[in-house]
Design a protein around this motif. Structure first.
Motif, PDB file in Angstrom:
ATOM      1  N   ASN A  10      49.126  73.806  46.109  1.00  0.00           N
ATOM      2  CA  ASN A  10      47.801  74.201  46.564  1.00  0.00           C
ATOM      3  C   ASN A  10      46.764  73.819  45.511  1.00  0.00           C
ATOM      4  O   ASN A  10      46.941  74.122  44.329  1.00  0.00           O
ATOM      5  CB  ASN A  10      47.747  75.708  46.808  1.00  0.00           C
ATOM      6  CG  ASN A  10      48.761  76.149  47.832  1.00  0.00           C
ATOM      7  OD1 ASN A  10      49.123  75.393  48.727  1.00  0.00           O
ATOM      8  ND2 ASN A  10      49.237  77.363  47.712  1.00  0.00           N
ATOM      9  N   VAL A  50      41.841  67.880  52.003  1.00  0.00           N
ATOM     10  CA  VAL A  50      43.157  67.825  52.643  1.00  0.00           C
ATOM     11  C   VAL A  50      43.525  69.179  53.251  1.00  0.00           C
ATOM     12  O   VAL A  50      43.653  70.176  52.541  1.00  0.00           O
ATOM     13  CB  VAL A  50      44.233  67.390  51.631  1.00  0.00           C
ATOM     14  CG1 VAL A  50      45.618  67.407  52.276  1.00  0.00           C
ATOM     15  CG2 VAL A  50      43.904  66.006  51.076  1.00  0.00           C
ATOM     16  N   MET A  51      43.712  69.172  54.583  1.00  0.00           N
ATOM     17  CA  MET A  51      44.231  70.350  55.263  1.00  0.00           C
ATOM     18  C   MET A  51      45.757  70.334  55.224  1.00  0.00           C
ATOM     19  O   MET A  51      46.406  71.381  55.138  1.00  0.00           O
ATOM     20  CB  MET A  51      43.752  70.386  56.709  1.00  0.00           C
ATOM     21  CG  MET A  51      44.165  71.639  57.439  1.00  0.00           C
ATOM     22  SD  MET A  51      43.438  71.678  59.061  1.00  0.00           S
ATOM     23  CE  MET A  51      44.830  72.246  60.005  1.00  0.00           C
ATOM     24  N   TRP A  52      46.327  69.148  55.289  1.00  0.00           N
ATOM     25  CA  TRP A  52      47.780  68.982  55.205  1.00  0.00           C
ATOM     26  C   TRP A  52      48.075  67.586  54.681  1.00  0.00           C
ATOM     27  O   TRP A  52      47.492  66.604  55.149  1.00  0.00           O
ATOM     28  CB  TRP A  52      48.423  69.148  56.586  1.00  0.00           C
ATOM     29  CG  TRP A  52      49.907  68.993  56.553  1.00  0.00           C
ATOM     30  CD1 TRP A  52      50.817  69.952  56.251  1.00  0.00           C
ATOM     31  CD2 TRP A  52      50.649  67.796  56.806  1.00  0.00           C
ATOM     32  NE1 TRP A  52      52.086  69.432  56.303  1.00  0.00           N
ATOM     33  CE2 TRP A  52      52.003  68.097  56.648  1.00  0.00           C
ATOM     34  CE3 TRP A  52      50.294  66.492  57.137  1.00  0.00           C
ATOM     35  CZ2 TRP A  52      53.010  67.167  56.810  1.00  0.00           C
ATOM     36  CZ3 TRP A  52      51.300  65.554  57.303  1.00  0.00           C
ATOM     37  CH2 TRP A  52      52.650  65.896  57.149  1.00  0.00           C
ATOM     38  N   TYR A  66      47.759  70.810  49.904  1.00  0.00           N
ATOM     39  CA  TYR A  66      46.508  70.966  50.632  1.00  0.00           C
ATOM     40  C   TYR A  66      45.448  71.524  49.713  1.00  0.00           C
ATOM     41  O   TYR A  66      45.747  71.991  48.605  1.00  0.00           O
ATOM     42  CB  TYR A  66      46.716  71.817  51.885  1.00  0.00           C
ATOM     43  CG  TYR A  66      46.373  73.293  51.806  1.00  0.00           C
ATOM     44  CD1 TYR A  66      45.345  73.805  52.591  1.00  0.00           C
ATOM     45  CD2 TYR A  66      47.079  74.173  51.002  1.00  0.00           C
ATOM     46  CE1 TYR A  66      45.036  75.161  52.570  1.00  0.00           C
ATOM     47  CE2 TYR A  66      46.779  75.528  50.976  1.00  0.00           C
ATOM     48  CZ  TYR A  66      45.756  76.009  51.758  1.00  0.00           C
ATOM     49  OH  TYR A  66      45.453  77.341  51.748  1.00  0.00           O
TER      50      TYR A  66
END
Length: 138
Positions: A10, A50-52, A66
């Motif tokens: 993260n 970035v979400m994923w 992410y």
């Protein structure tokens, strides 16, 4: 039945750059879905974050990441986790080490140890702590 785990990292705005570095170091395919791509933008300033994302290599390396949205509490923390990479040869591990070491803080120089042909620990420029070593026969 089999099971596997994937390290999920993260970040706060650095996920894309981190994933690109890990692809350079370990090879493989990079996949990134931004908040804009997923139609999940909560803050326009974060739309391209970035979400994923993930990097997957044919050698078995896999990492996901992410960008934690600013509206969500997040702290880089210290020593919350390490990513361990175990290779089959000193040459293989040394190549990974060299790629990760640019801009990193070396915690333990990559060198022979009492339990492995090579062992080292570094904190990369994104704050991720990597432990690299060479598989030693029992």
């Amino acid at each position: 039945m089999t099971i596997s785990t994937t390290t999920h990292l993260n970040f706060r705005g650095d996920a894309r750059a981190a994933l690109e570095l890990y692809r350079e170091v370990f090879g493989g395919e990079l996949t990134v879905v931004s908040y804009r791509d997923a139609h999940a933008v909560q803050d326009p300033a974060e739309a391209d974050q970035v979400m994923w994302g993930q990097v997957v290599s044919a050698d078995g390396f896999r990492v996901m990441a992410y960008d934690v949205p600013a509206a969500t509490a997040w702290d880089r923390g210290r020593n919350a986790f390490y990513v361990s990479v175990r290779g089959s040869s000193v040459e293989e591990v040394t190549a990974y080490w060299k790629g990760l070491a640019d801009g990193a803080t070396i915690r333990q120089e990559l060198a022979p140890s009492g339990w492995a042909a090579a062992y080292g620990m570094l904190e990369d420029r994104f704050g991720v702590v990597w432990v690299l070593d060479v598989l030693t026969a029992p």
